[in-house]
Design an enzyme around this catalytic site. Structure first.
Site, mmCIF file in Angstrom:
data_model
loop_
_atom_site.group_PDB
_atom_site.id
_atom_site.type_symbol
_atom_site.label_atom_id
_atom_site.label_comp_id
_atom_site.label_asym_id
_atom_site.label_seq_id
_atom_site.Cartn_x
_atom_site.Cartn_y
_atom_site.Cartn_z
ATOM 1 N N GLY A 39 0.815 -1.223 0.000
ATOM 2 C CA GLY A 39 0.000 0.000 0.000
ATOM 3 C C GLY A 39 0.837 1.256 0.000
ATOM 4 N N GLY A 40 2.124 1.120 0.346
ATOM 5 C CA GLY A 40 3.045 2.254 0.276
ATOM 6 C C GLY A 40 2.645 3.446 1.115
ATOM 7 C CB THR A 41 3.652 7.028 0.805
ATOM 8 O OG1 THR A 41 5.045 6.705 0.740
ATOM 9 C CG2 THR A 41 3.466 8.311 1.581
ATOM 10 N N GLY A 183 5.999 24.958 5.330
ATOM 11 C CA GLY A 183 5.586 24.573 3.984
ATOM 12 C C GLY A 183 4.069 24.568 3.861
ATOM 13 C CG HIS A 442 -32.479 19.566 -9.129
ATOM 14 N ND1 HIS A 442 -31.774 20.733 -8.938
ATOM 15 C CD2 HIS A 442 -33.663 19.719 -8.477
ATOM 16 C CE1 HIS A 442 -32.517 21.563 -8.222
ATOM 17 N NE2 HIS A 442 -33.661 20.973 -7.931
HETATM 18 P P1 NAI Z 1 4.404 20.633 -1.880
HETATM 19 O O1 NAI Z 1 5.396 20.699 -2.953
HETATM 20 O O2 NAI Z 1 2.959 20.492 -2.184
HETATM 21 O O3 NAI Z 1 4.531 21.927 -0.943
HETATM 22 C C1 NAI Z 1 5.722 22.281 -0.304
HETATM 23 C C2 NAI Z 1 5.652 23.762 0.069
HETATM 24 O O4 NAI Z 1 6.732 24.058 0.912
HETATM 25 C C3 NAI Z 1 5.733 24.682 -1.129
HETATM 26 O O5 NAI Z 1 4.666 25.598 -1.081
HETATM 27 C C4 NAI Z 1 7.097 25.365 -0.951
HETATM 28 O O6 NAI Z 1 7.107 26.696 -1.440
HETATM 29 C C5 NAI Z 1 7.259 25.335 0.557
HETATM 30 N N1 NAI Z 1 8.640 25.373 1.036
HETATM 31 C C6 NAI Z 1 9.711 24.726 0.529
HETATM 32 N N2 NAI Z 1 10.811 24.986 1.280
HETATM 33 C C7 NAI Z 1 10.406 25.805 2.288
HETATM 34 C C8 NAI Z 1 11.074 26.417 3.390
HETATM 35 N N3 NAI Z 1 12.358 26.199 3.628
HETATM 36 N N4 NAI Z 1 10.339 27.217 4.209
HETATM 37 C C9 NAI Z 1 9.012 27.425 3.979
HETATM 38 N N5 NAI Z 1 8.345 26.872 2.950
HETATM 39 C C10 NAI Z 1 9.037 26.057 2.130
HETATM 40 O O7 NAI Z 1 4.916 19.431 -0.943
HETATM 41 P P2 NAI Z 1 4.189 18.648 0.227
HETATM 42 O O8 NAI Z 1 3.043 19.406 0.763
HETATM 43 O O9 NAI Z 1 5.284 18.260 1.150
HETATM 44 O O10 NAI Z 1 3.626 17.377 -0.526
HETATM 45 C C11 NAI Z 1 4.537 16.469 -1.124
HETATM 46 C C12 NAI Z 1 3.897 15.682 -2.245
HETATM 47 O O11 NAI Z 1 2.849 14.885 -1.768
HETATM 48 C C13 NAI Z 1 3.337 16.609 -3.295
HETATM 49 O O12 NAI Z 1 3.791 16.203 -4.538
HETATM 50 C C14 NAI Z 1 1.862 16.423 -3.191
HETATM 51 O O13 NAI Z 1 1.227 16.503 -4.441
HETATM 52 C C15 NAI Z 1 1.708 15.035 -2.574
HETATM 53 N N6 NAI Z 1 0.497 15.012 -1.763
HETATM 54 C C16 NAI Z 1 -0.714 15.060 -2.375
HETATM 55 C C17 NAI Z 1 -1.867 15.112 -1.639
HETATM 56 C C18 NAI Z 1 -3.167 15.212 -2.346
HETATM 57 O O14 NAI Z 1 -3.202 15.026 -3.556
HETATM 58 N N7 NAI Z 1 -4.249 15.543 -1.666
HETATM 59 C C19 NAI Z 1 -1.836 15.102 -0.183
HETATM 60 C C20 NAI Z 1 -0.534 15.105 0.358
HETATM 61 C C21 NAI Z 1 0.577 15.039 -0.421
#
Ligand code: NAI
Length: 456
Positions: A39-41, A183, A442
Site C-alpha cells: 500500500g506504500g505511502t 511549507g 438535481h
Molecule cells: P508541496 O510541494 O505540495 O509543498 C511544499 C511547500 O513548501 C511549497 O509551497 C514550498 O514553497 C514550501 N517550502 C519549501 N521549502 C520551504 C522552506 N524552507 N520554508 C518554507 N516553505 C518552504 O509538498 P508537500 O506538501 O510536502 O507534498 C509532497 C507531495 O505529496 C506533493 O507532490 C503532493 O502533491 C503530494 N500530496 C498530495 C496530496 C493530495 O493530492 N491531496 C496530499 C498530500 C501530499
C-alpha cells in the site's frame, strides 16, 4: 536458484500494486518486492490515514456548528487517540484488501528490499534478501520520501521528535498545543486543517507569497480566509532560519521572528526514493534524484519502467495508478501514453479544493487567450440546504475563439467528486453544445458545473 517472472515490480504502493494487478490480468506472471507494508505511502502514511483524520475533524466541526441547522449538540468533544485507532483500522482493512487482490491474481509478495544486481541470460537480475529474481521486464515503483532541507537545528529536532514529518505526525496520539507547519503545500495544508479544526493553534510558514503552489489564487485566498476564521496564522513569503529545541526562527520582512511551539511539521516537498536500488548496475539515466522516463514510462534501459513518485513527474497516487497501467500496456504492445494535463488535483481540506487543467495564469503564461467563468456554489439548492454562509465557487477556464474548456477549479463541499465530471469534459474534449445535453442529478452541488457550461 533464481525464481523467474515475466514482470518484477519493486515497490508495493499504488504504482507497484496496480502494475502487478494489470500485468497479471494481462496474462503475465508478476511478482511484487516490498520491504514494508503493502500500500506504500498512500495507504499507510499518506492519503488514506490523512483522509480518515480529516473526516473526524469535519464531523467535529459540523457537530460544534450544528445549532444553525436546528441540531443541539451539547458538550461536543474530540478524542484524538480514538481517531488514531480508527485510522489504524481503516489502514489495516485496505492493506489486507491489496494483499488479497495480489493473492487472488497469484502475484507473490516478497517481503524484502529489492535491489537491481544487473543482467543475466538477457534478463534482469534482482536481489531480494536471500532470494534472486529473474525477469524479462522490470517496473520500478519505489515511491518518495520527505525532503529534508539543510536548516540549522533540523537534524537535532528530527532526532528528538520535536520536528516531525507527515509519517510521524500520523502516528502521534497527542495533540500539540502550538503547531508550526513549515511549507504551505498540500501536506502542510491538510495537516494544518486537521489540527486547527480539533483544537491546536497552528501557524503555517511558507516561503512563497501564496499557499498551495500553483492552485488558483482566488481559491487560495478563500481557503486562507476560512482557515483564519479557525484561528490559523499564515506567515507568507517568510524564510525559516533555524529550529531551536522549542521554537522556529524565521525572517519576516527583513526582521527576525520566533514562534515558540511544541511541535514542528516539516512539509516542504517530497523527493524520489531512488537511493540503494542498484540503478547504476543497469546504467539507468537519472533526472537528479528522479528516474528519467519517456512517455511510456520506460527508462533509458529498454524493458525497465519507472512509475509513480520515483519518476518525479506528478507525485499523486492516482497518477501512479495510471502510469502503472500505461507501462503494463507498453509491455503488452498497446500504445497508451498518459495525458498528464488532465490529471486532477485535490486538497482534502474543509472546504475541499479540486482542480484540473489550466488556471487563467498558467494558460496566459503559455500565450493562450482565455476567459474565466466563475459561479458561486450558492447557485445550487443542495449547497444552500447544507451550508451556512458558504462562499464556495467554481471556475471554468475557457479558450477564447475555440470555446474549449481548458481548466476547472472548485472550492467547496464535494469538490473532489464534482471534479471528475470536469475531467471527463476536458479529457474527452467535449464541445460546449455536447456538454449542455448532459443531465446532472438535481439537487446536487455539481449542477453548478452544468450551469457554468451554459455560459461558455
Ligand atoms: P508541496 O510541494 O505540495 O509543498 C511544499 C511547500 O513548501 C511549497 O509551497 C514550498 O514553497 C514550501 N517550502 C519549501 N521549502 C520551504 C522552506 N524552507 N520554508 C518554507 N516553505 C518552504 O509538498 P508537500 O506538501 O510536502 O507534498 C509532497 C507531495 O505529496 C506533493 O507532490 C503532493 O502533491 C503530494 N500530496 C498530495 C496530496 C493530495 O493530492 N491531496 C496530499 C498530500 C501530499
Amino acid at each position: 536458484m533464481a525464481r523467474e517472472f515475466d514482470v518484477a515490480v519493486i515497490g508495493g504502493g499504488p504504482g507497484g500494486y496496480m502494475a502487478a494487478e494489470r500485468a497479471a490480468e494481462g496474462g503475465l506472471s508478476a511478482v511484487v518486492i516490498e520491504e514494508k507494508a503493502m500500500g506504500g505511502t498512500c495507504l499507510n502514511e499518506g492519503c488514506v490515514p490523512t483522509k480518515t483524520l480529516l473526516y473526524s475533524a469535519k464531523l467535529y466541526r459540523h457537530a460544534s456548528e450544528s445549532e444553525a441547522f436546528g441540531v443541539h449538540a451539547e458538550a461536543v468533544s474530540f478524542d484524538h487517540a480514538r481517531v488514531m485507532k480508527r485510522k489504524a483500522k481503516v489502514v489495516k482493512t485496505l492493506v489486507a484488501g491489496v494483499e488479497y487482490t495480489m493473492k487472488n491474481l497469484s502475484v507473490p509478495i516478497i517481503r524484502e528490499r529489492g535491489v537491481i544486481r544487473g543482467r543475466q541470460d538477457g534478463r534482469f537480475l534482482i536481489g531480494a534478501g536471500d532470494e534472486e529474481i529473474l525477469c524479462s521486464k522490470l517496473i520500478l515503483a519505489a515511491g518518495s520520501e520527505t525532503a529534508i532541507p539543510p536548516l540549522p537545528g533540523i537534524k537535532e529536532g528530527l532526532e528528538s521528535g520535536f520536528v516531525v514529518t507527515s509519517r510521524e505526525i500520523l502516528q502521534s496520539e497527542t495533540l500539540p498545543q502550538e503547531l508550526v507547519v513549515i511549507g504551505g503545500g498540500v501536506i502542510g495544508l491538510e495537516m494544518a486543517c486537521y489540527y486547527a479544526s480539533v483544537g491546536s493553534h497552528v501557524t503555517v510558514i511558507e516561503m512563497l507569497p501564496k499557499i498551495a503552489g500553483t492552485t488558483d489564487k482566488e481559491i487560495c485566498d478563500l481557503l486562507m480566509k476560512e482557515y483564519k476564521k479557525r484561528g490559523m496564522v499564515f506567515k507568507l513569503g517568510c524564510r525559516v532560519l533555524e529550529i531551536t529545541g522549542h521554537s522556529v526562527l524565521f525572517e519576516e520582512a527583513g526582521e527576525q521572528r520566533e514562534i515558540a511551539c511544541d511541535r514542528v511539521l516539516l512539509s516542504v516537498g517530497r523527493a524520489p526514493a531512488t537511493g540503494g536500488l542498484g540503478l547504476e548496475n543497469l546504467g539507468i539515466e537519472m533526472n537528479r534524484r528522479a528516474i528519467a522516463v519517456n512517455e511510456y514510462l520506460e527508462t533509458s534501459v529498454p524493458g525497465v519502467y519507472a512509475v509513480g513518485d520515483c519518476n518525479g513527474k506528478l507525485m499523486l497516487a492516482h497518477t501512479a495508478y495510471r502510469e502503472a497501467e500505461a507501462a503494463v500496456h507498453h509491455i503488452l504492445g498497446i500504445d497508451d501514453p498518459v495525458r498528464y494535463e488532465t490529471v486532477p488535483a485535490v486538497i482534502y481540506t474543509d472546504p475541499e479544493v479540486a482542480s484540473v487543467g489550466e488556471t487563467k495564469e498558467s494558460a496566459e503564461s503559455k500565450g493562450l487567450s482565455v476567459r474565466e467563468i466563475k459561479l458561486p456554489l450558492r447557485f445550487s439548492g443542495r449547497y444552500l440546504a447544507e451550508t451556512e454562509r458558504g462562499e464556495g465557487f467554481l471556475k471554468l477556464v475557457v479558450e477564447e475563439g475555440t470555446r474549449k474548456v481548458l481548466g476547472c477549479h472548485i472550492i467547496g463541499p464535494y469538490a473532489s467528486e464534482i471534479i471528475v465530471s470536469a475531467v471527463m469534459m476536458i479529457d474527452l474534449e467535449l464541445t460546449a453544445g455536447r456538454m449542455e445535453r448532459i443531465v446532472f442529478p438535481h439537487p446536487t452541488v455539481g449542477e453548478v458545473l452544468r450551469e457554468a457550461v451554459f455560459r461558455i
